[in-house]
Motif scaffolding. Structure first.
Motif, PDB file in Angstrom:
ATOM      1  N   SER A   1      40.537  43.260  55.961  1.00  0.00           N
ATOM      2  CA  SER A   1      40.364  44.561  56.106  1.00  0.00           C
ATOM      3  C   SER A   1      41.498  45.040  54.882  1.00  0.00           C
ATOM      4  N   ASP A   2      41.453  46.193  54.324  1.00  0.00           N
ATOM      5  CA  ASP A   2      42.496  46.761  53.460  1.00  0.00           C
ATOM      6  C   ASP A   2      43.708  46.865  54.202  1.00  0.00           C
ATOM      7  N   ARG A   3      43.857  46.966  55.879  1.00  0.00           N
ATOM      8  CA  ARG A   3      44.910  47.063  56.414  1.00  0.00           C
ATOM      9  C   ARG A   3      45.661  45.526  56.512  1.00  0.00           C
ATOM     10  N   GLN A   4      44.726  44.517  56.254  1.00  0.00           N
ATOM     11  CA  GLN A   4      45.490  42.995  56.314  1.00  0.00           C
ATOM     12  C   GLN A   4      46.113  42.908  55.040  1.00  0.00           C
ATOM     13  N   VAL A   5      45.336  43.437  53.987  1.00  0.00           N
ATOM     14  CA  VAL A   5      46.120  43.237  52.556  1.00  0.00           C
ATOM     15  C   VAL A   5      47.498  44.048  52.207  1.00  0.00           C
ATOM     16  N   ARG A   6      47.395  45.306  52.977  1.00  0.00           N
ATOM     17  CA  ARG A   6      48.361  46.097  52.881  1.00  0.00           C
ATOM     18  C   ARG A   6      49.739  45.262  53.676  1.00  0.00           C
TER      19      ARG A   6
ATOM     20  N   LEU B   1      48.894  37.158  46.565  1.00  0.00           N
ATOM     21  CA  LEU B   1      48.709  37.165  47.969  1.00  0.00           C
ATOM     22  C   LEU B   1      47.424  37.356  48.462  1.00  0.00           C
ATOM     23  N   TRP B   2      46.357  37.857  47.542  1.00  0.00           N
ATOM     24  CA  TRP B   2      45.081  38.055  48.027  1.00  0.00           C
ATOM     25  C   TRP B   2      44.127  37.814  46.923  1.00  0.00           C
ATOM     26  N   PRO B   3      42.971  37.117  47.076  1.00  0.00           N
ATOM     27  CA  PRO B   3      42.055  36.811  46.180  1.00  0.00           C
ATOM     28  C   PRO B   3      41.349  37.903  45.283  1.00  0.00           C
ATOM     29  N   ASP B   4      40.787  38.961  46.184  1.00  0.00           N
ATOM     30  CA  ASP B   4      39.944  39.772  45.751  1.00  0.00           C
ATOM     31  C   ASP B   4      40.882  41.020  45.083  1.00  0.00           C
ATOM     32  N   ALA B   5      40.648  40.991  43.826  1.00  0.00           N
ATOM     33  CA  ALA B   5      41.436  41.818  43.000  1.00  0.00           C
ATOM     34  C   ALA B   5      41.315  43.293  43.262  1.00  0.00           C
ATOM     35  N   ALA B   6      39.896  43.614  43.341  1.00  0.00           N
ATOM     36  CA  ALA B   6      39.669  45.271  43.428  1.00  0.00           C
ATOM     37  C   ALA B   6      40.433  45.564  45.014  1.00  0.00           C
ATOM     38  N   GLN B   7      40.205  44.822  45.788  1.00  0.00           N
ATOM     39  CA  GLN B   7      40.521  45.146  47.303  1.00  0.00           C
ATOM     40  C   GLN B   7      42.332  45.013  47.335  1.00  0.00           C
ATOM     41  N   ARG B   8      42.921  44.136  46.459  1.00  0.00           N
ATOM     42  CA  ARG B   8      44.135  44.048  46.402  1.00  0.00           C
ATOM     43  C   ARG B   8      44.803  45.140  45.730  1.00  0.00           C
ATOM     44  N   ASP B   9      44.080  45.859  44.456  1.00  0.00           N
ATOM     45  CA  ASP B   9      44.507  46.858  43.939  1.00  0.00           C
ATOM     46  C   ASP B   9      44.430  48.137  44.511  1.00  0.00           C
ATOM     47  N   ARG B  10      43.365  48.167  45.373  1.00  0.00           N
ATOM     48  CA  ARG B  10      43.281  49.405  46.130  1.00  0.00           C
ATOM     49  C   ARG B  10      44.395  49.560  47.294  1.00  0.00           C
ATOM     50  N   ALA B  11      44.539  48.378  47.805  1.00  0.00           N
ATOM     51  CA  ALA B  11      45.424  48.418  48.961  1.00  0.00           C
ATOM     52  C   ALA B  11      46.893  48.636  48.351  1.00  0.00           C
ATOM     53  N   LEU B  12      47.093  48.136  47.308  1.00  0.00           N
ATOM     54  CA  LEU B  12      48.687  48.502  46.683  1.00  0.00           C
ATOM     55  C   LEU B  12      48.761  49.914  46.116  1.00  0.00           C
TER      56      LEU B  12
END
Length: 287
Positions: A230-235, A257-268
């Motif tokens: 989830s996004d919570r995990q990436v955050r 830290l995370w392979p999914d760029a879209a999800q990583r950017d969204r979390a950041l």
């Protein structure tokens, strides 16, 4: 014997020895503990609470530190926005309330990040004022013992407070005891998945037991989303990286830290919007 009397007597004999229940544990400590306990187990809160109060024994002490120090000290309690809210609340208490946590529910509700439950809990447990205090455990006990339902269903502040008000004694000290006792009963005996009815002080008066434990068929509270992936995990991964660094973390380090760029950017982006991360020329850091 009323629900308040039965549960109160049980609590005095069976309550857990928790720091915030000890003599002399002040209003600031109770406020910090209540915020830490939101969606976090007691066993994880106790060591962090003790460290926190040793470092910041008053609201002014916390307010004098940068918000990022509060986020870093929060460690892995989860939902780090609570650390920022606590820092902001400490600043207001220090500047507008003479470094004393207010006792009035209305004043408490004006503090950043303080909701209805926390305001009433502080007023009751820190100052002995008569207010119904309702959390998930309290709602479950009242649903079973009074309403005869196996689950409380979706929360409703008006309905839940009225249900607790109905069993609360008039005397403020007795009301404070009842708030703590019903909460404790739901936490250790009248649990969600495996209630220990044989150990319950309400075993002879519980409406749910008397009805034969009928299955709950009403509306259910929304289930919490899965954490893994989830996004919570990436955050959480991003926050852990920033907490462990004394210098800004580069964009390249974040990317790893995370392979999914879209999800990583969204979390950041969400962390930046929440004020938990500050973006600078050299990278990303805590506020």
């Amino acid at each position: 014997m009323s629900i308040a009397e039965a549960v109160g007597a049980w609590f005095l004999q069976n309550r857990r020895d928790l720091p915030w229940r000890r003599e002399g544990f002040g209003a600031w400590g109770i406020l910090v503990s209540e915020i830490m306990l939101q969606q976090t187990p007691v066993v994880r809160v106790i060591p962090r609470l003790e460290q926190w109060l040793e470092r910041w024994p008053t609201p002014a002490d916390l307010a004098a530190s940068p918000p990022g120090d509060a986020v870093r000290a929060w460690e892995r309690l989860g939902y780090p926005r609570r650390a920022l809210n606590l820092h902001a609340a400490a600043t207001v208490i220090a500047e507008r309330h003479g470094n004393v946590v207010p006792s009035d529910v209305g004043d408490l509700l004006t503090l950043p990040g303080i909701g209805d439950y926390t305001a009433r809990a502080v007023a009751s447990f820190a100052y002995g004022m008569r207010h119904p205090v309702v959390d998930t455990n309290v709602r479950r006990v009242l649903a079973r013992a009074v309403a005869g339902r196996g689950e409380a269903g979706p929360p409703s502040t008006r309905r839940d407070l009225a249900a607790m008000e109905a069993v609360l004694p008039i005397d403020p000290a007795a009301a404070q005891l009842t708030n703590a006792a019903v909460m404790e009963l739901g936490a250790v005996v009248c649990t969600a998945r495996a209630p220990r009815c044989d150990a319950c002080p309400l075993v002879d008066s519980c409406a749910w037991r008397a009805a034969g434990y009928p299955p709950y068929e009403g509306p259910k509270a929304a289930a919490q989303k899965r954490f893994e992936g989830s996004d919570r995990q990436v955050r959480g991964l991003i926050m852990a990286e920033l907490r462990g660094s004394d210098i800004p973390v580069t964009a390249l380090e974040i990317e790893q830290l995370w392979p999914d760029a879209a999800q990583r950017d969204r979390a950041l982006a969400g962390l930046i919007a929440d004020g938990l991360v500050v973006a600078g020329d050299d990278g990303f850091e805590l506020p």
